[in-house]
Design a protein around this motif. Structure first.
Motif, PDB file in Angstrom:
ATOM      1  N   GLY A   1     -49.577   0.122  -2.854  1.00 38.66           N
ATOM      2  CA  GLY A   1     -50.112  -1.923  -3.112  1.00 38.66           C
ATOM      3  C   GLY A   1     -51.377  -1.096  -2.291  1.00 38.66           C
ATOM      4  O   GLY A   1     -51.710  -2.731  -1.905  1.00 38.66           O
ATOM      5  N   GLY A   2     -51.690  -0.396  -1.897  1.00 35.44           N
ATOM      6  CA  GLY A   2     -53.312  -0.205  -1.121  1.00 35.44           C
ATOM      7  C   GLY A   2     -53.775   0.809  -1.162  1.00 35.44           C
ATOM      8  O   GLY A   2     -53.456   2.038  -1.381  1.00 35.44           O
ATOM      9  N   ASP A   3     -54.397   0.724   0.512  1.00 37.71           N
ATOM     10  CA  ASP A   3     -55.584   1.920   0.949  1.00 37.71           C
ATOM     11  C   ASP A   3     -54.767   3.030   1.647  1.00 37.71           C
ATOM     12  O   ASP A   3     -54.071   2.786   2.710  1.00 37.71           O
ATOM     13  N   LEU A   4     -55.272   4.514   1.894  1.00 33.59           N
ATOM     14  CA  LEU A   4     -53.725   5.057   2.594  1.00 33.59           C
ATOM     15  C   LEU A   4     -55.557   6.115   3.886  1.00 33.59           C
ATOM     16  O   LEU A   4     -56.103   6.556   2.470  1.00 33.59           O
ATOM     17  N   SER A   5     -54.776   5.780   4.890  1.00 30.75           N
ATOM     18  CA  SER A   5     -56.456   7.006   5.600  1.00 30.75           C
ATOM     19  C   SER A   5     -55.635   8.142   6.379  1.00 30.75           C
ATOM     20  O   SER A   5     -54.524   7.018   6.878  1.00 30.75           O
ATOM     21  N   ILE A   6     -56.015   9.202   6.669  1.00 29.40           N
ATOM     22  CA  ILE A   6     -55.607  10.132   7.222  1.00 29.40           C
ATOM     23  C   ILE A   6     -56.746  10.583   8.126  1.00 29.40           C
ATOM     24  O   ILE A   6     -57.103  11.100   8.472  1.00 29.40           O
ATOM     25  N   VAL A   7     -56.905   9.841   9.267  1.00 32.11           N
ATOM     26  CA  VAL A   7     -57.585  10.592  10.724  1.00 32.11           C
ATOM     27  C   VAL A   7     -56.524  11.692  11.376  1.00 32.11           C
ATOM     28  O   VAL A   7     -56.522  11.773  12.623  1.00 32.11           O
ATOM     29  N   ALA A   8     -56.609  12.726  10.365  1.00 31.80           N
ATOM     30  CA  ALA A   8     -56.138  14.127  11.264  1.00 31.80           C
ATOM     31  C   ALA A   8     -56.127  14.713   9.545  1.00 31.80           C
ATOM     32  O   ALA A   8     -56.484  14.532   8.649  1.00 31.80           O
ATOM     33  N   ALA A   9     -55.935  16.218   9.967  1.00 33.35           N
ATOM     34  CA  ALA A   9     -55.419  17.309   8.953  1.00 33.35           C
ATOM     35  C   ALA A   9     -54.436  16.837   8.164  1.00 33.35           C
ATOM     36  O   ALA A   9     -53.700  16.483   8.533  1.00 33.35           O
ATOM     37  N   VAL A  10     -54.274  17.799   7.195  1.00 37.95           N
ATOM     38  CA  VAL A  10     -54.017  17.738   5.746  1.00 37.95           C
ATOM     39  C   VAL A  10     -53.267  18.989   5.331  1.00 37.95           C
ATOM     40  O   VAL A  10     -53.854  19.843   4.810  1.00 37.95           O
ATOM     41  N   SER A  11     -52.603  19.519   6.172  1.00 34.22           N
ATOM     42  CA  SER A  11     -51.620  20.619   5.700  1.00 34.22           C
ATOM     43  C   SER A  11     -51.835  21.139   4.166  1.00 34.22           C
ATOM     44  O   SER A  11     -51.228  19.910   3.049  1.00 34.22           O
ATOM     45  N   SER A  12     -51.719  22.419   3.988  1.00 32.84           N
ATOM     46  CA  SER A  12     -51.483  22.501   2.473  1.00 32.84           C
ATOM     47  C   SER A  12     -49.760  22.477   2.443  1.00 32.84           C
ATOM     48  O   SER A  12     -48.977  22.798   3.097  1.00 32.84           O
ATOM     49  N   GLY A  13     -49.382  22.623   1.137  1.00 37.34           N
ATOM     50  CA  GLY A  13     -48.216  21.732   0.336  1.00 37.34           C
ATOM     51  C   GLY A  13     -48.006  20.409   1.371  1.00 37.34           C
ATOM     52  O   GLY A  13     -46.952  20.018   0.979  1.00 37.34           O
ATOM     53  N   ALA A  14     -48.759  19.494   1.709  1.00 38.17           N
ATOM     54  CA  ALA A  14     -48.462  17.958   1.695  1.00 38.17           C
ATOM     55  C   ALA A  14     -49.238  17.743   0.760  1.00 38.17           C
ATOM     56  O   ALA A  14     -49.866  17.959   0.191  1.00 38.17           O
ATOM     57  N   GLU A  15     -48.138  16.456   0.619  1.00 37.60           N
ATOM     58  CA  GLU A  15     -48.671  14.737  -0.585  1.00 37.60           C
ATOM     59  C   GLU A  15     -49.237  13.911   0.470  1.00 37.60           C
ATOM     60  O   GLU A  15     -48.056  13.402   1.026  1.00 37.60           O
ATOM     61  N   LEU A  16     -49.929  13.386   0.197  1.00 41.38           N
ATOM     62  CA  LEU A  16     -50.549  12.466  -0.342  1.00 41.38           C
ATOM     63  C   LEU A  16     -51.080  10.931  -1.591  1.00 41.38           C
ATOM     64  O   LEU A  16     -51.477  11.387  -2.315  1.00 41.38           O
ATOM     65  N   MET A  17     -50.868  10.379  -1.081  1.00 42.09           N
ATOM     66  CA  MET A  17     -50.173   9.168  -2.063  1.00 42.09           C
ATOM     67  C   MET A  17     -50.796   7.760  -1.604  1.00 42.09           C
ATOM     68  O   MET A  17     -50.551   6.974  -0.072  1.00 42.09           O
ATOM     69  N   ALA A  18     -51.233   7.353  -3.062  1.00 38.96           N
ATOM     70  CA  ALA A  18     -51.784   5.414  -2.713  1.00 38.96           C
ATOM     71  C   ALA A  18     -51.696   4.909  -3.918  1.00 38.96           C
ATOM     72  O   ALA A  18     -52.303   5.626  -4.536  1.00 38.96           O
ATOM     73  N   ASP A  19     -51.386   3.791  -4.167  1.00 42.04           N
ATOM     74  CA  ASP A  19     -51.493   3.098  -5.218  1.00 42.04           C
ATOM     75  C   ASP A  19     -53.546   2.250  -4.760  1.00 42.04           C
ATOM     76  O   ASP A  19     -54.038   2.515  -5.993  1.00 42.04           O
TER      77      ASP A  19
END
Length: 266
Positions: A178-196
């Motif tokens: 239902g909103g935005d996603l902000s990552i204030v760091a690194a995202v490693s290989s194999g990690a998954e981000l999802m956002a509406d």
């Protein structure tokens, strides 16, 4: 007759280690016995990001399933999930009859010894419950298996935007519903981000990022260092092999233009 020496027995005992650990698994919460309605909604979800769901283990949550519906829909649901490439892992929240049916289907029964680190599944997402299912992504962990300070549990926002200030490690999933996603760091290989909504990554993006999960064609992905395995906007995606070499390692924005996925430097 050969007799094993103490040393050989000791060596054999080192053949494996038994440990408690936590894993983040998507949860499909069944709230309707109409499997046809579930199939329609689930199919729409999978079409948005087919690679994301392929070979993904899932837990079936029966806590919201109508108590008088019996077990008729469970074999059909398991077959439906497998047909979409997912791997049903187990069930939770079922009654004795439903658990027996799950065992006959060779599914694990997640009992009271397993708890979620996130919010209760009883709070269904209003945007999903009318379709008969709720797709979630939250950690299941044994009570005895703590989570180290360096590996926070994957989190999910039920509504609104979400900010994660720690690195997202391999195997973790973060979903801002239902909103935005902000990552204030690194995202490693194999990690998954999802956002509406939109996804912002203020660091290297090495994993997967899927924005516009609810079908928002206006959603965008912004990152400071593009090294992604997969990027997707409302189901339109590119894998790493199809990301131009001149865009990798640079700050970029990713968006849809006439339903064509574009990647531009910032």
């Amino acid at each position: 007759m050969a007799v094993n020496s103490p040393n050989k027995v000791a060596d054999a005992s080192q053949g494996f280690e038994l440990k408690a650990a936590s894993f983040t698994l998507p949860i499909i919460r069944l709230v309707d016995s109409d499997i046809d309605a579930v199939a329609v909604r689930l199919g729409a979800k999978v079409e948005q990001a087919p690679d994301f769901f392929h070979n993904t283990p899932v837990v079936i949550d029966l806590s919201g399933f109508p108590s008088d519906a019996g077990t008729v829909g469970l074999p059909l649901l398991v077959g439906l999930l497998r047909g979409y490439g997912m791997i049903p892992f187990g069930v939770r929240g079922g009654n004795q009859e439903q658990n027996a049916a799950a065992e006959a289907l060779e599914l694990a029964i997640l009992r009271d010894s397993y708890v979620r680190a996130g919010k209760s599944a009883a709070k269904a997402n209003p945007h999903e419950s009318d379709a008969g299912t709720e797709l979630d992504a939250e950690p299941l962990q044994p009570r005895s298996a703590g989570i180290s300070k360096g590996e926070p549990p994957t989190r999910r926002a039920s509504t609104g935007s979400m900010v994660v200030a720690r690195p997202v490690r391999s195997g973790q999933r973060v979903y801002a519903a239902g909103g935005d996603l902000s990552i204030v760091a690194a995202v490693s290989s194999g990690a998954e981000l999802m956002a509406d909504g939109n996804i912002h990554v203020y660091g290297p993006l090495r994993g997967r990022a899927l924005a516009g999960m609810s079908g928002n064609l206006e959603a965008r992905i912004f990152c400071q260092d593009l090294q992604a395995e997969l990027v997707s906007i409302a189901g339109h995606y590119r894998v790493s092999e199809n990301i131009p070499a001149e865009m990798r390692g640079f700050p970029v924005q990713i968006f849809l233009d006439q339903k064509i996925l574009r990647i531009e430097k910032l």
